[in-house]
Structures are given as structure tokens and as C-alpha cells.
Design an enzyme around this catalytic site. Sequence first.
Site, PDB file in Angstrom:
ATOM      1  N   GLU A 267       6.212   0.240  11.105  1.00 43.51           N
ATOM      2  CA  GLU A 267       4.956  -0.097  11.851  1.00 43.51           C
ATOM      3  C   GLU A 267       3.952  -1.169  11.146  1.00 43.51           C
ATOM      4  OE1 GLU A 267       5.242   0.683  14.668  1.00 43.51           O
ATOM      5  OE2 GLU A 267       6.829   1.871  14.779  1.00 43.51           O
ATOM      6  N   HIS A 270       4.481  -4.543  12.478  1.00 38.95           N
ATOM      7  CA  HIS A 270       3.991  -4.699  13.566  1.00 38.95           C
ATOM      8  C   HIS A 270       2.391  -5.190  13.381  1.00 38.95           C
ATOM      9  CE1 HIS A 270       7.076  -3.924  16.654  1.00 38.95           C
ATOM     10  NE2 HIS A 270       7.166  -2.709  15.697  1.00 38.95           N
ATOM     11  N   GLU A 296       8.956  -7.064  17.252  1.00 41.51           N
ATOM     12  CA  GLU A 296      10.209  -6.410  16.633  1.00 41.51           C
ATOM     13  C   GLU A 296      10.454  -7.002  15.440  1.00 41.51           C
ATOM     14  OE1 GLU A 296      10.050  -3.373  16.962  1.00 41.51           O
ATOM     15  OE2 GLU A 296       9.123  -2.758  19.091  1.00 41.51           O
TER      16      GLU A 296
END
Length: 499
Positions: A267, A270, A296
Amino acid sequence: MNAAMTELEQRFRRLALLGEAAGVLQWDMAAVMPEGGAGIRGAQLAELRLIAHEALTDPRVGEWLDRAEHEDAGRLDPWARANLREMRRAWRHASALPGDLVTAQSLAVSECEMLWRSARAANDFAGLRPRLQRVLDLVVEAARIKAAAFGVEPYDALLDEYEPGASAAEIAAVFEALAAFLPETIARIIDRQARRPAILPLGGPFPAARQRELAETLMRAVGFDFAHGRLDTSHHPFCGGVPEDVRITTRWDENDFTRGLMGVLHETGHAMYERGLPADRRLQPSGVARGMPLHESQSLLVEMQASRSREFVSFLAPLAATAFGGSGAAWSVDNLHRLYTRVARGLIRVDADEATYPCHIILRFRLERAMIAGDLSLGDLPAAWNDGMKELVGVMPPDDRDGCLQDIHWPGGAWGYFPTYTLGALAAAQFFEAATRAVPGIPAALTRGDFAPLMGWVRPNIHAKAASMTTDEIVEAATGRKLGVDAFRRHLERRYLSD
């Protein structure tokens, strides 16, 4: 720039702010909202989405788009042209749907997502099924309306929400190319690893508070700025919020710290993408991330390509040993690296290794495509899921909790999202190969926990491009090649079969 373009930029700025407000409310619902708040939160989100839908489908927006495209097209710089293109795309999606369908979808998704939490824990697919059927029915209705408007297949209309211009046929061809070598490669890796001495277990438990401290240390190493973001706990890991206030969540397992830790690093990838988007394009369609495959790719670049490398594990191993009071051979770099790169046929997608992970995605791609087409009923989903797992991954789920109930995506309305994970994995391999070719010092820097050289390549080549170009254009400009499976195959062979 004429008045029409000015009006459009102002309107889309407002839309972006509404969307970001809804996003923070969604984060709150997933991370900290008490269960009793679900009903009113669903109503709040539905109202915000209806307001945004009405603002975007205002007849004047279509008129402004026509005027701007006619009057300004030849005078706009590349960023402004991209902005106009993305505005038209957003308008096409919104104007195809009536407002009552948008509201119905939002309410159904909020209800189903909350029920999914308890249904999964209770292994109760039958209890979830009526509300999941409601979500599916509304998704199919929206997909068919958009398909008729866009001149594409219904599933392709859903894909376009996550990867502009994508088609099921193109994705199927990529997945077929993967399927041509993955089964043999996975078998070779598993056989090779089985012939080595057993991986030494790490003695737990691993308190969640210490896992969090270690995770925050690694987030800072990647470059995460806690003045502009935070880490929380949720039922399913995700990254939300806004570029100035990025919200990461994960889930902790006190018997296995590696799962939560790599989830955080995923994460964080991201989050770095969101933080790296161009500030001068903020709140405009061309300034957002270019689709979910690239998003992604950034999470997998950090988690899989960099953080599971032997170089990075050599930095991580002593930190982990100190955090959890570990000592001895089990905490060595070699053992920890083998643990982080173990390939096994498992049930759970989010815990899957990078070699078997595409098999999980191919399964979901096939199933959701069949459900949208009406070729698979929701009642037949559990059996079809189990058969597909046996065929593609080589294991059979003992129950629905570890089978078709494991993901939040379908209850959350994200039909068409799953293929982006594997497209992102292919792009991540291609990006990392190009980055290390351009900046040979990247691996050595990772041994010090220094992500700056990698981020120094990523920022201008991917993050700064935002949505100014297509995914294919960004990948080709950064790597010199179109997106394909070759770099991913070379990566698997180097990491798992070369030493």
C-alpha cells in the site's frame, strides 16, 4: 483558452473535491466507523455521488466539451489536450447512466460491503448472496447501458473504468501468454525449493504494536511522509485518501508478521504514486493516476520487486530481529529471504506469492466475465470457484470463507478491477528492469533501505506523467517496449531458478 475550457476546469475541480470527500468517508467506514453508523454513511456516500453525477451530467458540460474541442483543440498544449480527453471520457461514463441507478448502486454497495465483513467471518455465502445479487444486478444493468452507448461489450465497459480502452479479448491474450509458461515455471520452482533444507520457523507471537512500529520504519525508508498520511487497521488492506492526506490500512496477524508487513509496503507503493502526482495538475482529470494497472505496478514495484529482493531483506532482517527479540539462524538474511520468496499453492489471493498470484487473478477474470455475461449464476459461484482453484492453483478451498468470500471487490462493486493486478505485476517487472538498467546502483541502495534511487527514476518516468498519456505510451516511453510478459518471466527465472 476560451470560456468553455475555463468552465470545464472549474466544474471538474468541484467534482474532484466531491470525489475526494467521498473517498475519505469510505476510508473512515473501513477503518474506524462503528458498525451502527453504516446506514447513515451509506446515505451520505450515495448523496455525494448523486450530487457529483448531476454536476457532471449537467447539459452545459456536454456543450462546453463540444465548444472546447472545436475551438481550442489546435491551440491547447499536450497537458490541456489530455485534460480535455479525460473530461470527455468521464462525461461519457456519467451521462450514460440515470441518477437513480447511480444512487441505487451506491446504497447497494455500502450495504453489501458491510454485510460481507460478518458473512466472511461466519462462512455465510448464503447470507450474503441476496445483497450480492442486488449489487451484481445493478452492475450488469449499468454495464449494458454503457456498452450500448460506447459500442463495446458489457464487461469491456466495466474494464474501461479501471483501465481506459482495455478489452477482455486483449487481457485474455495476455493471460494466455502467461498460462503458456506459468504452470511449468511454478512446478520447477516448487520442486527446486522442496529439495532445499526446510525454512526455519520464526517464533511468535508478534505483537501488533511492534509490527506497526516496524512497518512505519519501513514506510519512512520508502519515502512515505507521515505529515501527509497515516497507517490504520481494516478488514482488507487498501490505500485511500488524497495526495495531501494518504490513508493506508492493513491487517495484522500476530502469528505471522510477514503478511501485514508486506501488505503495508504494497500500500505504501500506492501512496508514493499518489504523492508523486504533479501538484500543478491537482484536481484536474489529467492530473490523476493513469488507471489501475499503473497504480498496481507501483505497489508491486515496492512490495515484490524491491522489498522481497535479497538486497532489501538484508536491510530488513536485523530490524525484524530487534523488533521481535529474534535470534539465531531463523532470523538470518538467508532464512528470511527464503521465507519471503517461498512459492506455494495457497488459497488466499492477498497472501499468494508472485508466481502463483496471476493464477488467482485469471480465475477471478474468468468468473466475473461469465457472471456479467449471464453465463454463470451467483448460486453456482462457490462450486465454479472451487473447480477453478483446483485447475489453476492446484488447491481446493475447504469452505467459502477461504473461497469465493475472501475478496471485498465484488461486494464493493469493483467488477472489472481484478485483471489490473496482474497487468500491474507485468508492468512492475518491466519498470524495475528498466530502472536498474538506467540506475545500476538501485540494488545496492536497497541494502541500506534507501529507496531514493528507485524513486528518483520512478517519479519522472511514471508518477509525473499522471494521466497525460495512455498506459501503453507511459510503459513504452519508460521501458522502450510495450507491456508484455517477457520481463515478468525473466524476473521469475532470475529470482527463483538462477542461483
